[in-house]
Write an enzyme that holds these catalytic residues in place. Sequence first.
Site, short mmCIF file in Angstrom:
data_model
loop_
_atom_site.label_atom_id
_atom_site.label_comp_id
_atom_site.label_asym_id
_atom_site.label_seq_id
_atom_site.Cartn_x
_atom_site.Cartn_y
_atom_site.Cartn_z
N THR A 124 -1.11 9.14 3.80
CA THR A 124 -0.21 9.87 2.90
C THR A 124 -0.87 11.12 2.34
OG1 THR A 124 0.90 9.75 0.76
CG2 THR A 124 -0.97 8.31 1.05
N TYR A 148 -1.35 4.50 -5.56
CA TYR A 148 -0.79 4.52 -4.20
C TYR A 148 -1.71 5.29 -3.26
CZ TYR A 148 2.07 6.01 -0.31
OH TYR A 148 2.52 6.29 0.95
#
Length: 335
Positions: A124, A148
Amino acid sequence: MLSTEHSPSRVFITGGAGYIGSHVVLALGEAGHEVLTYDNLSTGNREAVLHGELVVGDLADRMLLQQTLERFRPDAVVHFAASIEVGESVRDPLKYYRNNSANALNLLEAVRAAGIGRFIFSSTAAVYGNPPTVPVDEEAPLAPINPYGASKLVTERMLADLAAADPHFCYVALRYFNVAGADPQVRLGQDYANPTHLVTRALKTALGIFPGLQVFGTDYPTPDGTCVRDYIHVSDLARAHLDALGYLLGGGESRVCNCGYGHGFSVREVVAAAKRVTGIDFPVAETARRDGDPAELVAASGRARTLLGWQPQHDDLDFIIRTAWEWELKLKKQR
Ligand code: UFG
């Protein structure tokens, strides 16, 4: 570079019943590959697996994971299964380290035990945190500002260390920017119980499923004060996975590649596009910042193009939103 179209292979996919995974399963199936999806269906849907076999299983179940890998004997593993919400990761960080880091460790141990040497990882843009310069390239400092991103970075490190230790193990980590849109033939799209992503929230608001859309923060150091993101169509992202597979099976060495188009849109611009595409002037309220959001994330995406041969075809915000809208209309009709 080896073209995946000419070399059918066996691909084991974790999270293949989820939003991005299901588009990749479909694209691999259409290109003639054999696919096995391993998914615990915690957020994915059985009906979204349009090709190959589905094994309902958890990455924490080492026994089932190992047995399934040894039975299927894949040429490559593509690892999607993960928790993906920035805001939730701030509130419940351990869920992210469990699902995204510890489960990835389980998977890598099983992959190694089964002697599989090709691995594609869904990473990501959140690994960059607030990048010092935008567009951000793959050599930028890795400084996630939310759990995250940190939980995904842990897995990137595991992959790099494993590849350094074992010359037979090669991986591509694809750092996704903001994935949106749906299969242009409307066979698949995003289908979560409580979606948090901007495009989906905006379109469900247009449909009246949510009473209004909140814009999280208007005081960022960006041209209009709202966060800027690089929105990429899910089918273009799926194509990047096929390119990464061809690259690895053709003998490519381990690399990390950004997946974005190289330009960004603010939250306000996305909201305006959603209103334009749907023709609906849905209610919007400006509210406080959401924890964990970087101001601006835009990809330098040259490496994916030159190294993997990636050629995105849907670099058009209105097209992205139109495909997502058609999917939402289909979902509404079904329910
Ligand atoms: N936003 C709103 N209102 C909403 C939802 C989102 O204003 O109802 C804003 C967010 O605050 C953010 C932007 O819209 O500024 C985009 O938010 P998303 O939740 O759609 O996506 P994120 O940028 O948080 O995260 C996504 C992926 C991550 C990836 C990241 C990289 O979920 O996996 O993009 O850019 F890391």
